[in-house]
Design an enzyme around this catalytic site. Structure first.
Site, short mmCIF file in Angstrom:
data_model
loop_
_atom_site.label_atom_id
_atom_site.label_comp_id
_atom_site.label_asym_id
_atom_site.label_seq_id
_atom_site.Cartn_x
_atom_site.Cartn_y
_atom_site.Cartn_z
CB CYS A 262 -8.98 12.90 1.11
SG CYS A 262 -9.91 12.69 2.72
CG HIS A 354 -4.81 11.34 3.13
ND1 HIS A 354 -4.57 12.62 3.14
CD2 HIS A 354 -6.08 11.01 3.73
CE1 HIS A 354 -5.51 13.05 3.42
NE2 HIS A 354 -6.60 12.33 3.89
CD GLU A 356 -1.36 12.41 1.73
OE1 GLU A 356 -1.86 12.57 2.84
OE2 GLU A 356 -1.66 12.03 0.60
#
Length: 388
Positions: A262, A354, A356
């Site tokens: 990001c 992202h 995650e």
């Protein structure tokens, strides 16, 4: 668990003079920020506690928000970071067994001013057409402020372009999370607004994760003897983060493997000598299609960014700052935005989204394994050179 909402008035005011009247939700008062929309159908707790949303008033495009409440297991950080919150129909009933409190109570506890009962579809369509803009939520007594005064306050608020917000979200001292399983070594994580799920994923790959303050120096990074460096997500304009870019150039000069996500992707781009620019309304949500050019696979990914890197999408090109050949590794399929960079001559890569992705999707989780493999290969190559 049933929530009784306020019947007090509230109004959303955009900098172009557009007004939407609704009901107060969360804390009462006045809040200002950049109004953006997030398209996730779930995961509002992760959105609210993502430090990348600092300085932004977040509008949920999903119409019904709050039915699962808030719990103590899913926060991505120590608090709610959004400047304000916009929903159409907040749930009056919390119906999840994991909930500790209602969303409304959590907003009140963290002092987050919100508004409900407005046509969020109309606001979203307006932002998609006109672009993200500054706005303000005025609720309770503040809703009665003169309309011209409300608009003046909105227009005097700082624009997101040019803002450096890292200091407001970063840790003030180093925090360490032990490695799980076979330990690889120390990983220096520059906290620009890191999420807990990122730390957990890195620790699960064998890294002892050292989360470092955003003002750490290159000497501070070297002091922990890291095997690699990671730049997290975070809020603000990458063009206003010159110190973080110079720090990253020091990392690359040291030959340390690097992975950024990001905001970290944008800072890698600038460290390599590329420009960044502000997107009209950004990418926010958990349903963004991205092409991994290396595998040809299309992934559904989680995004939260209003800026992007400017680079040619096809072929490789030379880094303007002398770091060898670079290529765009991932491309957003909705608008052809650069979603990843890969250095071909140094051990560094990054993605704009992202991996995650708490609350999902998990298509891009493999990137943590790709980083682990890069670090292990670099360690093995260094050992081979030393033994030669």
């Amino acid at each position: 668990m049933t929530t009784l909402f306020s019947s007090d008035p509230a109004v959303l005011v955009l900098e172009d003079g557009t007004r939407h009247v609704g009901r107060a939700y969360g804390a009462h008062g006045t809040t200002l920020g950049e109004v953006v929309f997030a398209t996730g159908m779930t995961g509002y707790q992760e959105t609210l506690t993502d430090p990348s949303y600092a300085g932004q008033i977040v509008l949920q495009t999903a119409p019904h928000i709050g039915n699962t409440g808030m719990n103590s297991e899913d926060p991505e950080s120590r608090r709610i970071w959004v400047s304000g919150y916009i929903v159409r129909d907040p749930s009056r009933v919390v119906s999840n067994w994991r909930a500790d409190q209602s969303l409304d109570d959590a907003l009140v506890n963290d002092g987050v001013v919100g508004i409900s009962g407005i046509d969020t579809r109309a606001v979203t369509r307006h932002i998609r057409s006109a672009g993200s803009m500054r706005g303000g939520i005025f609720s309770g007594e503040a809703a009665g402020i003169d309309e011209d005064e409300q608009l003046r306050l909105v227009r005097e608020a700082p624009e997101m372009a040019g803002q450096n917000l890292s200091a407001s979200v970063s840790v003030s001292a180093a925090e360490v999370t032990p490695a799980q399983g076979e330990r690889i070594g120390n990983l220096a994580v520059l906290d620009l607004g890191v999420k807990q799920a990122t730390i957990d994923n890195l620790a699960a790959r064998g890294f002892e994760v050292h989360v470092l303050p955003q003002d750490v120096t290159i000497e501070g990074i070297r002091a922990i003897d890291p095997v690699a460096v990671f730049y997290s997500n975070g809020p603000g304009d990458p063009a206003a983060s010159g110190d973080h870019v110079e720090l990253l150039r020091g990392v690359l000069d040291d030959g340390l493997p690097f992975f950024g996500i990001c905001f970290g992707n944008q800072l890698l781009g600038r460290a390599l000598g590329l420009d960044t620019y502000k997107l009209p309304f950004g990418h926010r949500g958990i349903n963004q299609p991205v092409l991994d050019k290396q595998t040809g696979r299309v992934e559904i990914t989680a995004h939260n960014h209003g800026f992007a890197v400017k680079a040619p999408l096809e072929g490789s090109f030379d880094s303007p700052h002398g770091y060898g050949r670079i290529e765009v590794s991932h491309v957003g399929l909705n608008d052809q935005v650069v979603e990843g960079l890969r250095a071909l001559d140094i051990p560094a890569f990054s993605v704009q989204y992202h991996p995650e992705a708490s609350a999902g999707p998990h298509d891009a989780n493999y990137l943590f394994d790709r980083f682990r493999d890069l670090v292990l290969a670099t360690i093995a190559g260094t050992a081979q050179e030393n033994n030669a």
